[in-house]
Design a protein around this motif. Structure first.
Motif, PDB file in Angstrom:
ATOM      1  N   UNK A   1    -118.222  80.871  35.784  1.00  0.00           N
ATOM      2  CA  UNK A   1    -117.255  81.006  36.874  1.00  0.00           C
ATOM      3  C   UNK A   1    -115.812  80.832  36.480  1.00  0.00           C
ATOM      4  N   UNK A   2    -115.490  80.933  35.207  1.00  0.00           N
ATOM      5  CA  UNK A   2    -114.095  80.786  34.788  1.00  0.00           C
ATOM      6  C   UNK A   2    -113.360  82.120  34.857  1.00  0.00           C
ATOM      7  N   UNK A   3    -112.053  82.025  35.149  1.00  0.00           N
ATOM      8  CA  UNK A   3    -111.251  83.234  35.202  1.00  0.00           C
ATOM      9  C   UNK A   3    -111.702  84.121  36.344  1.00  0.00           C
ATOM     10  N   UNK A   4    -111.283  85.346  36.266  1.00  0.00           N
ATOM     11  CA  UNK A   4    -111.792  86.313  37.230  1.00  0.00           C
ATOM     12  C   UNK A   4    -110.776  86.879  38.181  1.00  0.00           C
ATOM     13  N   UNK A   5    -110.809  88.180  38.315  1.00  0.00           N
ATOM     14  CA  UNK A   5    -110.036  88.921  39.299  1.00  0.00           C
ATOM     15  C   UNK A   5    -110.998  89.952  39.884  1.00  0.00           C
TER      16      UNK A   5
ATOM     17  N   UNK B   1    -110.481  83.272  29.689  1.00  0.00           N
ATOM     18  CA  UNK B   1    -111.896  83.552  29.407  1.00  0.00           C
ATOM     19  C   UNK B   1    -112.421  82.749  28.212  1.00  0.00           C
ATOM     20  N   UNK B   2    -111.812  81.606  27.943  1.00  0.00           N
ATOM     21  CA  UNK B   2    -112.343  80.705  26.910  1.00  0.00           C
ATOM     22  C   UNK B   2    -113.481  79.921  27.558  1.00  0.00           C
ATOM     23  N   UNK B   3    -114.726  80.178  27.148  1.00  0.00           N
ATOM     24  CA  UNK B   3    -115.867  79.595  27.872  1.00  0.00           C
ATOM     25  C   UNK B   3    -116.034  78.088  27.613  1.00  0.00           C
ATOM     26  N   UNK B   4    -116.076  77.366  28.696  1.00  0.00           N
ATOM     27  CA  UNK B   4    -116.259  75.903  28.631  1.00  0.00           C
ATOM     28  C   UNK B   4    -117.341  75.497  29.624  1.00  0.00           C
ATOM     29  N   UNK B   5    -118.097  74.525  29.237  1.00  0.00           N
ATOM     30  CA  UNK B   5    -119.116  73.998  30.155  1.00  0.00           C
ATOM     31  C   UNK B   5    -118.407  73.086  31.132  1.00  0.00           C
ATOM     32  N   UNK B   6    -118.529  73.401  32.406  1.00  0.00           N
ATOM     33  CA  UNK B   6    -117.849  72.604  33.436  1.00  0.00           C
ATOM     34  C   UNK B   6    -118.815  71.579  33.999  1.00  0.00           C
TER      35      UNK B   6
END
Length: 227
Positions: A150-154, A222-227
């Protein structure tokens, strides 16, 4: 006396015969015009037939006029061609299918190591990424499917010409040596897309519980991180 009477009787018989003949001639006379009249009637249908022959041609003229009046149909056809004439902008306004796009995958070490997916519309294509998160998997097993973080996004992102969209993949989110190695990643614009793309990776990473971000036009989102 007798000879005079005989002569007179003969004259009377002859006169009666003439009268009878005249009567017969008079009686036959009207029948001839009637027969001639019948002949004229029998020929008149031919003339009427000729008239009817002219009538269809007269009908055909309005029909042809109607055809030209129905030029709106032709105009409709031209309208369709007009729409197809814009077909050089193939895909304009439509959702991006996987086969509408070209993908590249690169290794990014900073700020944390991940794979960067870049999507660009193919030449002549204009489309929209309506589904915000790409479908990403390694192999065909369920445990190789990347989970969205769910990071980033348009939503939506328009792709055309030189414009691009990015997504980030972290192939291993677990500790230890577990996981499997893969040389390719499977990417699609949606889970239902029938034509996923298989992209070769820069190396053969070990994959275990991978994650993927949403699409974005900004790389730093878009740097993927575990939230």
């Amino acid at each position: 006396m007798r000879s005079r009477l005989a002569t007179r009787s003969a004259r009377l018989v002859l006169a009666a015969a003439v009268v009878t003949a005249l009567a017969a001639t008079t009686a036959c006379g009207p029948e001839d015009p009637t027969e001639n009249g019948a002949a004229a009637s029998s020929s008149s249908p031919s003339a009427e037939g000729g008239g009817k022959g002219e009538t269809p041609s007269g009908d055909s003229a309005p029909s042809e006029a109607g055809t030209s009046t129905n030029g709106s149909d032709s105009t409709g056809g031209a309208g369709d061609k007009g729409e197809s004439s814009t077909g050089d902008k193939s895909g304009y306004g439509q959702s991006c299918g996987t086969n509408d796009l070209d993908f590249t995958v690169t290794w990014e070490a900073q700020p944390i190591s991940h794979y960067l997916v870049t999507a660009k519309a193919k030449s002549g294509i204009t489309c929209y990424l309506d589904v915000n998160t790409p479908s990403v998997s390694f192999g065909s097993a369920a445990d190789g499917v990347a989970s969205p973080v769910g990071q980033g996004g348009e939503d939506p992102i328009k792709l055309s010409g030189s414009s691009v969209a990015y997504a980030g993949i972290n192939v291993k989110t677990t500790e230890g040596d577990g996981g499997k190695q893969f040389e390719h990643v499977i990417i699609a614009t949606s889970e239902e897309d029938p034509n996923p793309a298989q992209i070769e990776l820069p190396d053969a990473p070990t994959v275990d519980k991978p994650i993927v971000t949403n699409w974005s036009t900004k790389r730093d989102e878009v740097v993927p991180r575990i939230v």
